[in-house]
Design a protein around this motif. Structure first.
Motif, PDB file in Angstrom:
ATOM      1  N   VAL A 156       0.850  -1.189   0.000  1.00 43.50           N
ATOM      2  CA  VAL A 156       0.000   0.000   0.000  1.00 43.50           C
ATOM      3  C   VAL A 156       0.888   1.242   0.000  1.00 43.50           C
ATOM      4  O   VAL A 156       1.673   1.457   0.948  1.00 43.50           O
ATOM      5  CB  VAL A 156      -0.943   0.008   1.229  1.00 43.50           C
ATOM      6  CG1 VAL A 156      -1.817   1.257   1.218  1.00 43.50           C
ATOM      7  CG2 VAL A 156      -1.803  -1.252   1.248  1.00 43.50           C
ATOM      8  N   ARG A 157       0.778   2.014  -1.040  1.00 46.50           N
ATOM      9  CA  ARG A 157       1.471   3.305  -1.160  1.00 46.50           C
ATOM     10  C   ARG A 157       2.974   3.194  -0.852  1.00 46.50           C
ATOM     11  O   ARG A 157       3.516   3.948  -0.052  1.00 46.50           O
ATOM     12  CB  ARG A 157       0.814   4.346  -0.249  1.00 46.50           C
ATOM     13  CG  ARG A 157      -0.583   4.737  -0.693  1.00 46.50           C
ATOM     14  CD  ARG A 157      -1.174   5.820   0.190  1.00 46.50           C
ATOM     15  NE  ARG A 157      -1.371   5.339   1.547  1.00 46.50           N
ATOM     16  CZ  ARG A 157      -2.453   4.659   1.960  1.00 46.50           C
ATOM     17  NH1 ARG A 157      -3.417   4.388   1.103  1.00 46.50           N
ATOM     18  NH2 ARG A 157      -2.558   4.250   3.199  1.00 46.50           N
ATOM     19  N   CYS A 158       3.611   2.241  -1.457  1.00 46.36           N
ATOM     20  CA  CYS A 158       5.060   2.103  -1.384  1.00 46.36           C
ATOM     21  C   CYS A 158       5.579   2.452  -2.786  1.00 46.36           C
ATOM     22  O   CYS A 158       5.683   1.575  -3.665  1.00 46.36           O
ATOM     23  CB  CYS A 158       5.467   0.694  -0.961  1.00 46.36           C
ATOM     24  SG  CYS A 158       4.915   0.274   0.708  1.00 46.36           S
TER      25      CYS A 158
ATOM     26  N   THR B 274       4.463 -19.591  -4.860  1.00 53.48           N
ATOM     27  CA  THR B 274       3.473 -20.595  -5.270  1.00 53.48           C
ATOM     28  C   THR B 274       2.405 -20.869  -4.212  1.00 53.48           C
ATOM     29  O   THR B 274       1.440 -21.577  -4.479  1.00 53.48           O
ATOM     30  CB  THR B 274       4.197 -21.912  -5.597  1.00 53.48           C
ATOM     31  OG1 THR B 274       4.963 -22.316  -4.461  1.00 53.48           O
ATOM     32  CG2 THR B 274       5.111 -21.732  -6.799  1.00 53.48           C
ATOM     33  N   SER B 275       2.585 -20.302  -3.003  1.00 47.91           N
ATOM     34  CA  SER B 275       1.580 -20.482  -1.948  1.00 47.91           C
ATOM     35  C   SER B 275       0.706 -19.244  -1.778  1.00 47.91           C
ATOM     36  O   SER B 275      -0.209 -19.239  -0.948  1.00 47.91           O
ATOM     37  CB  SER B 275       2.255 -20.796  -0.600  1.00 47.91           C
ATOM     38  OG  SER B 275       2.994 -21.991  -0.671  1.00 47.91           O
ATOM     39  N   LEU B 276       0.993 -18.191  -2.548  1.00 45.77           N
ATOM     40  CA  LEU B 276       0.262 -16.937  -2.374  1.00 45.77           C
ATOM     41  C   LEU B 276      -1.205 -17.088  -2.779  1.00 45.77           C
ATOM     42  O   LEU B 276      -1.519 -17.510  -3.897  1.00 45.77           O
ATOM     43  CB  LEU B 276       0.922 -15.838  -3.219  1.00 45.77           C
ATOM     44  CG  LEU B 276       0.444 -14.406  -2.929  1.00 45.77           C
ATOM     45  CD1 LEU B 276       0.880 -13.971  -1.537  1.00 45.77           C
ATOM     46  CD2 LEU B 276       0.979 -13.428  -3.980  1.00 45.77           C
ATOM     47  N   THR B 277      -2.116 -16.735  -1.851  1.00 43.78           N
ATOM     48  CA  THR B 277      -3.558 -16.834  -2.131  1.00 43.78           C
ATOM     49  C   THR B 277      -4.240 -15.474  -2.148  1.00 43.78           C
ATOM     50  O   THR B 277      -5.276 -15.321  -2.788  1.00 43.78           O
ATOM     51  CB  THR B 277      -4.252 -17.728  -1.096  1.00 43.78           C
ATOM     52  OG1 THR B 277      -4.067 -17.157   0.208  1.00 43.78           O
ATOM     53  CG2 THR B 277      -3.704 -19.137  -1.124  1.00 43.78           C
ATOM     54  N   ARG B 278      -3.674 -14.481  -1.451  1.00 44.48           N
ATOM     55  CA  ARG B 278      -4.287 -13.152  -1.390  1.00 44.48           C
ATOM     56  C   ARG B 278      -3.245 -12.099  -1.716  1.00 44.48           C
ATOM     57  O   ARG B 278      -2.154 -12.093  -1.136  1.00 44.48           O
ATOM     58  CB  ARG B 278      -4.877 -12.877   0.000  1.00 44.48           C
ATOM     59  CG  ARG B 278      -6.056 -13.740   0.363  1.00 44.48           C
ATOM     60  CD  ARG B 278      -6.491 -13.515   1.806  1.00 44.48           C
ATOM     61  NE  ARG B 278      -6.932 -12.161   2.049  1.00 44.48           N
ATOM     62  CZ  ARG B 278      -8.168 -11.708   1.834  1.00 44.48           C
ATOM     63  NH1 ARG B 278      -9.097 -12.537   1.354  1.00 44.48           N
ATOM     64  NH2 ARG B 278      -8.509 -10.464   2.099  1.00 44.48           N
ATOM     65  N   PHE B 279      -3.613 -11.175  -2.617  1.00 43.14           N
ATOM     66  CA  PHE B 279      -2.705 -10.095  -2.981  1.00 43.14           C
ATOM     67  C   PHE B 279      -3.501  -8.801  -3.086  1.00 43.14           C
ATOM     68  O   PHE B 279      -4.518  -8.741  -3.780  1.00 43.14           O
ATOM     69  CB  PHE B 279      -2.001 -10.407  -4.309  1.00 43.14           C
ATOM     70  CG  PHE B 279      -1.078  -9.306  -4.771  1.00 43.14           C
ATOM     71  CD1 PHE B 279      -0.197  -8.697  -3.895  1.00 43.14           C
ATOM     72  CD2 PHE B 279      -1.089  -8.868  -6.095  1.00 43.14           C
ATOM     73  CE1 PHE B 279       0.639  -7.683  -4.308  1.00 43.14           C
ATOM     74  CE2 PHE B 279      -0.248  -7.852  -6.521  1.00 43.14           C
ATOM     75  CZ  PHE B 279       0.618  -7.256  -5.623  1.00 43.14           C
ATOM     76  N   ILE B 280      -3.014  -7.781  -2.384  1.00 41.61           N
ATOM     77  CA  ILE B 280      -3.643  -6.457  -2.412  1.00 41.61           C
ATOM     78  C   ILE B 280      -2.593  -5.453  -2.847  1.00 41.61           C
ATOM     79  O   ILE B 280      -1.502  -5.385  -2.263  1.00 41.61           O
ATOM     80  CB  ILE B 280      -4.194  -6.072  -1.025  1.00 41.61           C
ATOM     81  CG1 ILE B 280      -5.274  -7.051  -0.577  1.00 41.61           C
ATOM     82  CG2 ILE B 280      -4.748  -4.650  -1.029  1.00 41.61           C
ATOM     83  CD1 ILE B 280      -5.744  -6.832   0.856  1.00 41.61           C
ATOM     84  N   ILE B 281      -2.900  -4.678  -3.879  1.00 39.82           N
ATOM     85  CA  ILE B 281      -2.035  -3.592  -4.318  1.00 39.82           C
ATOM     86  C   ILE B 281      -2.852  -2.315  -4.278  1.00 39.82           C
ATOM     87  O   ILE B 281      -3.947  -2.237  -4.844  1.00 39.82           O
ATOM     88  CB  ILE B 281      -1.445  -3.867  -5.732  1.00 39.82           C
ATOM     89  CG1 ILE B 281      -0.621  -2.676  -6.214  1.00 39.82           C
ATOM     90  CG2 ILE B 281      -2.530  -4.242  -6.729  1.00 39.82           C
ATOM     91  CD1 ILE B 281       0.646  -2.463  -5.442  1.00 39.82           C
ATOM     92  N   GLN B 282      -2.337  -1.305  -3.558  1.00 41.61           N
ATOM     93  CA  GLN B 282      -3.097  -0.062  -3.388  1.00 41.61           C
ATOM     94  C   GLN B 282      -2.147   1.132  -3.437  1.00 41.61           C
ATOM     95  O   GLN B 282      -1.171   1.196  -2.694  1.00 41.61           O
ATOM     96  CB  GLN B 282      -3.847  -0.075  -2.052  1.00 41.61           C
ATOM     97  CG  GLN B 282      -4.635   1.213  -1.795  1.00 41.61           C
ATOM     98  CD  GLN B 282      -5.414   1.147  -0.490  1.00 41.61           C
ATOM     99  OE1 GLN B 282      -5.573   0.088   0.093  1.00 41.61           O
ATOM    100  NE2 GLN B 282      -5.908   2.276  -0.033  1.00 41.61           N
ATOM    101  N   GLY B 283      -2.451   2.102  -4.302  1.00 42.64           N
ATOM    102  CA  GLY B 283      -1.682   3.335  -4.372  1.00 42.64           C
ATOM    103  C   GLY B 283      -0.281   3.120  -4.921  1.00 42.64           C
ATOM    104  O   GLY B 283       0.182   2.000  -5.141  1.00 42.64           O
TER     105      GLY B 283
END
Length: 1157
Positions: A1052-1054, A1069-1078
């Motif tokens: 977030v905002r990086c 390969t285990s990633l189930t949730r990804f959030i990208i913001q700003g």
């Protein structure tokens, strides 16, 4: 069962028909005495066959209908007698007003003075109509073959020794330990689609599912393991918004929205963020309202909780467990015969010893067999038989025909038997409780007031107060397991088991009607009790928050002339209509938390009013001037009515008044303080406000506080800012309470010294004392020799400079230690306190809190052998050496420095300016049991903070640094392969932090936020599962990239993290949730082919200002994606159809504020 209820009703009618007051009035109306005798005889004819009717109603529906008609007739007879009694009392009051002697000197003089309420013909015709109806009913009893027999014998009053809370659980030890072990395990067993583990307890009604869940919820090990816990009773319908609100309320959050699921879920997610969370969903049995979609939507915000979070579900249906994808389902079977017998003996025999009653044991074992291993049935009958020591009584239970009843199969025979053996008046009180919804939590005192208002409490020949009668009825129901204590810690909060509630509904039939959440249902014309219930317990807006039509208030309510209970609590009303005087039968009126300013004088015509609730009516200016006419008023609550100026002049006429939680002393007019002596029966809690208006010493003496032997709690409050007047010292000195007092509070006292009686050994029952803002007093009273004193709170005593021997008491010695019972001691905002001369010990002190005492120097008491919790804040000059505290478990420091006990489990350090001295010492010592460490605020001159977790904090699970200035580098080390318990690491608002190095940690969650200068994050093969990076504009990743085991990632905002290639997400390969913001201002295409792993189930894209399109090939790789959220991407354009075609598993697509779409 209904006939038993009727027996109680009929007995009450017989008593009223024989009362001298009623007979005197009827003679004055020249009504035929023979006619009333005939009415009584017809009622007796019906009464004689009720016992036979009870047995036959379960097999003969015609008998059940006959009982229904009898009950309706009895209610109509009660109505007539109510009207006659009300008119008789009105006549008495009017006669009293016309004589100088007053109300209470007039007796039986009204019958010839006033006009009758209705003509002789109408009264006579109504009695004749009732007789005719009863004659028809009596004839039908012959046709139904009902036989006369002895009425049901009243069971003896339960001895008080049995009135203890029943918490026995037998035969569940093995399953309980298995469940506790699972709850304490942080090993992840959930699948990618079910990240938070669910365990279900399934069993039939009465098998102990809720009891077992409560044991788990309150287990000490479980309490320490979870940061947040929530208990939600779902019961009837699984309503997503309602359940979400209940979870928020259970963790102490007021919902920010009333009906927006999105806002509620965002709030829940924010509050659960990375905290280990235990949720119990109790009693889900409406399978129709629960489907996979509803459950999945409820589960979504719960996934924000830390690994190791758990959900426990109880249900009668295994389908519920399947819908919720429970990884463990425990089928809770019945108890074994021996476990059932063991539980039964603990309840049925004194001291749980059946050997002392050999003649009862074989009968008891046969009774237990009939309970079929159901704990609720065993408890009900065991509790019932405790009060029946005779062999014949046990045999009657064993051989009862109720065991063989074939109808009403959902009502356990054991519960019907237990009900039959309640005393007759208690049966009416129990049936009334069916008006509440299932799982409704009620308070003991309020329920007793409602029983009293409905005329269900009669003292008979005992001359006991109605409240005492109600208390004994309540205790009988509690002791016999009809009521049980709530999961909440409130002492007076209770609930009924679902099967018990079903029994109450079966008994009350159509006479108790409940309207929940405006859901219409058929209302019988036989209905006598009606409740409109709104299930939203956590409304968004502040009081008052319910709307009520003026038409209802002005036109409809006044027509309910038989109304006994009226509650408009928390409704937005500003006026009460004058027409309220038409509600002549009103006994209970609750206008709490409304906007009313005044009550109409006509309310004083409600001569039968017993309870008036005006709590938290902030706009209320005054009470009616003729309140003395409310001669039956027993409970008047004007607490938290800060605008109320004074009490009415004629309050001394309220001879029946029992509870007056708040009394406001008027300036000149109104009821004088000295006249309090006339209210000799008030009891419980009394708070006296505006004490500065007490006229003088004579007024204080006249109040005669020392004779108020029924008071448990007393609060004496002066208004803020009152200047010292010598007379105030004398006044308080003359207000000696009765020695029975248990709690005392003195606030804003302007005197120079405390009274001589405060601290006197004669107050041997005093348990709690609060002294607040008594700023002119320079010394504390001698409290050390009060033998039962457990809790002391002292605050805002700016005149106190020294605390010494005067506080401990002059007779302190080893033979008589000071403060022998004290458990909690709190000092707060003592701005001039400098010295604490320790002249004694605190042998049982468990909690010590000292806040805002900036001048306090010296040392704390050294030997606090029982101390478990110590809180120090803003005591900048206090020097404390290493504490010799063997039992200490929690320490909170704010702007403090000193050595630490090795027994600490929780340590919070806040706003300390010399952390460069404290932290090196902290990180050099071994803290073997410390689990939670929090550093909030303060300054650290050291540029580098480096330590090894295993050597210093082997059991640390949560570590947080928040707002620490001066820290530039943070290095946490651990030897490879060594185990560590660290699960959560949070670093927030460290403005000087540039570099973070994380070790090889098998942890769950790291969160780094608002570190404006942070440039580099390094890790060595960390097994981290969740990572949140927010508002770190300079941050770059180390060459290792992101931890390979990540399951959830939020960026977030990086702003420097712009290159999607650098993230190497495709390797996660285990990633189930990804959030990208700003941030990511250069990103126009998302996401490029093969840059997102196919394991993703949740993708959220927020506030990417230049994002123009979604890459079709990249999306096509996301074969597991279930949820896609896109918000505030103004340049984005794409075809929804093409997206849906490529995301083959997608179940939820949400798009907000994307203007180009």
């Amino acid at each position: 069962m209904a006939d038993a209820l009727l027996s109680a009703s009929l007995q009450a009618l017989f008593d009223r028909l024989a009362s001298p007051e009623l007979m005197n009035f009827i003679r004055g109306q020249k009504l035929s005495h023979e006619l009333l005798n005939k009415l009584k005889r017809k009622l007796l004819v019906v009464h004689k066959v009720l016992n036979d009717a009870e047995m036959k109603q379960f097999s003969d529906p015609l008998v059940k209908e006959w009982l229904f008609q009898v009950k309706d007739a009895v209610y109509h007879a009660e109505d007539l007698l109510d009207e006659i009694a009300t008119e008789a009392l009105r006549c008495e009051i009017e006669a009293a007003d016309s004589q100088p002697g007053g109300i209470h000197q007039v007796c039986n003089k009204f019958s010839t003075r006033v006009k009758a309420p209705f003509s002789n013909q109408s009264m006579e015709s109504r009695v004749k109509e009732m007789i005719a109806k009863l004659e028809d009913i009596a004839q039908e009893k012959v046709e139904l073959g009902l036989k006369e027999g002895d009425g049901e014998r009243v069971s003896p009053k339960l001895p008080s020794s049995s009135l203890v809370e029943e918490s026995f659980v037998y035969g569940r030890d093995e399953i309980k330990e298995e469940m506790v072990k699972w709850l304490l395990s942080d090993k992840e067993t959930a699948t990618a689609n079910n990240v938070i583990d669910v365990m279900s307890i399934v069993g039939m009604g009465g098998s102990g599912k809720t009891t077992l869940a409560q044991l788990l919820y309150n287990d000490g090990r479980v309490k320490e393991h979870f940061h947040l816990k929530a208990w939600v009773c779902v019961s009837t319908e699984f309503l997503l918004i309602g359940v979400t609100k209940s979870i928020l309320g259970a963790i102490g959050c007021r919902p920010t929205s009333d009906d927006s699921l999105d806002l509620l879920q965002r709030q829940l997610k924010d509050n659960l963020g990375n905290k280990k969370f235990l949720l119990v969903l109790d009693d889900i049995w409406d399978v129709k309202s629960l489907d996979w979609e509803s459950w999945d939507r409820l589960r979504t915000p719960l996934l924000a909780a830390a690994q190791g979070s758990k959900i426990v579900v109880t249900s009668r249906s295994e389908t519920v467990a399947k819908v919720m994808r429970a990884i463990h389902t425990h089928q809770l079977g019945t108890l074994s015969p021996e476990d059932s017998w063991y539980l039964f003996t603990k309840l049925a025999f004194p001291n749980g010893d059946p050997c002392a009653y050999p003649q009862l044991e074989p009968i008891g074992r046969e009774i237990v067999k009939k309970c079929q291993g159901l704990p609720l049935a065993v408890k009900a009958l065991g509790s019932l038989l405790y009060s029946k020591p005779e062999r014949r009584e046990w045999e009657d239970i064993l051989n009862s025909k109720t065991w063989h009843s074939q109808t009403d199969h959902e009502i356990l025979p054991s519960l019907r038997l237990s009900y039959r053996h309640l005393s007759l008046p208690v049966k009416r009180c129990f049936a009334y409780c069916s008006i509440f919804p299932k799982d409704y939590e009620f308070h003991k005192e309020k329920l007793i007031l409602l029983w009293m208002a409905e005329g269900l409490l009669h003292s008979g020949q005992s001359n006991r107060r109605m409240e005492e009668v109600g208390d004994s009825y309540f205790n009988e129901l509690l002791a016999k397991s009809f009521f049980q204590k709530c999961i909440r810690e409130e002492e007076s909060c209770f609930v009924m088991h679902d099967l018990i509630h079903d029994l109450a509904q079966h008994i009350s039939q159509e006479f108790c009607i409940r309207l929940e959440d405006c859901k219409l249902q058929k209302i019988s014309d036989k209905a006598r009790h009606f409740l409109h219930f709104k299930s939203d317990e956590y409304p968004v807006v502040h009081y008052p928050f319910y709307q009520l039509s003026t038409r209802v208030l002005q036109n409809i309510l006044p027509k309910f002339k038989s109304l006994r209970v009226l509650s408009l609590c928390e409704y937005y009303i500003t006026d009460v209509p004058n027409s309220i005087h038409n509600l002549k039968q009103l006994r209970y009126l609750d206008l709490s938390a409304t906007k009313i300013k005044r009550l109409p004088e006509s309310i004083c015509c409600l001569c039968y009013l017993q309870t008036m609730m005006l709590r938290n009516c902030q706009s209320l200016l005054e009470l009616p001037s003729k309140m003395g006419k409310l001669i039956n008023l027993r409970y008047l609550d004007v607490s938290e009515t800060d605008s109320l100026k004074e009490m009415p002049n004629d309050m001394d006429q309220l001879k029946s008044l029992q509870k007056l939680p708040n009394f406001t002393v008027g300036q000149k007019s109104g009821f004088g303080f000295g006249e309090l002596w006339k209210l000799s029966e008030i009891r419980g809690r009394l708070e006296i406000s505006k004490m500065e208006n007490v006229v003088g010493v004579e007024d204080a003496l006249q109040a005669n506080m020392k004779d108020k032997k029924y008071l448990d709690e007393l609060s004496l409050n002066w208004s803020r800012g009152i200047s010292h007047d010598a007379i105030q010292d004398d006044i308080l000195n003359r207000l000696t309470p009765h020695p029975n007092l248990e709690k005392l509070s003195i606030q804003h006292y302007p005197g120079l010294t405390f009274p001589d009686w405060l601290g006197d050994g004669s107050f041997s029952n005093l348990v709690s004392l609060q002294l607040s803002n008594c700023g002119n007093c320079s010394t504390l009273p001698p409290l050390g020799q009060l033998p039962c004193l457990e809790h002391i709170e002292i605050s805002e005593m700016k005149g106190v400079v020294r605390v010494g021997s005067e506080f401990y008491g002059n007779s302190s010695s080893s033979l008589h230690p000071s403060f022998p019972s004290l458990q909690t001691l709190s000092f707060e905002d003592m701005s001039n306190w400098e010295k604490w001369l320790c002249c004694g010990e605190f042998p049982r002190l468990q909690e010590l809190s000292i806040r805002l005492c900036p001048k306090l120097t010296g040392e704390l008491p050294m030997h606090l052998s029982s101390l478990q919790e110590l809180k120090l804040e803003d005591c900048l000059q206090l020097l404390v050496p290493t504490l010799n505290v063997h039992a200490a478990r929690e320490l909170q420091l704010k702007r403090q420095t000193f050595g630490l006990p090795s027994t600490l489990k929780s340590l919070s350090i806040s706003d300390c300016t010399k952390l460069d001295l404290l932290l090196p010492k902290l990180f050099r010592c071994h803290h073997p049991v410390l689990e939670n460490l929090s550093i909030n605020g303060g300054t650290c001159d050291s540029l580098l903070l480096s330590f090894s977790i295993l050597n210093i904090f082997p059991r640390l699970t949560d570590f947080e640094i928040n707002g620490l200035k001066g820290l530039e580098e943070l290095c946490i080390s651990i030897s490879e392969g060594d185990p560590t318990s660290l699960r959560n690491l949070k670093i927030h608002r460290c403005p000087n932090l540039v570099y973070i190095q994380l070790p090889t940690l098998d942890s769950i969650y790291h969160e780094i936020r608002n570190c404006s200068k942070l440039r580099l994050l390094a890790h060595t093969h960390s097994s981290l599962q969740k990572l949140g990076l927010e508002d770190c504009p300079e941050l770059l990743l180390h060459r290792e990239g992101l931890p390979s085991n990540l399951r959830e990632l939020a960026i977030v905002r990086c702003n420097q993290l712009t290159s999607q290639v650098d993230w190497d997400l495709q390797k996660l390969t285990s990633l189930t949730r990804f959030i990208i913001q700003g941030g990511c201002e250069g990103v126009e295409l998302f996401s490029k082919e093969c840059l997102l792993p196919s394991s993703l189930t949740y993708l959220s894209i927020y506030s990417l200002p230049n994002l123009k399109s979604l890459d079709n090939k990249g999306l096509q790789q996301l074969t597991s994606l279930l949820q896609l959220h896109i918000e505030n991407c103004p340049e984005l354009q794409f075809s929804t159809r093409s997206v849906l075609q490529r995301l083959i598993s997608l179940k939820e697509l949400r798009i907000y504020s994307c203007k180009s779409l």
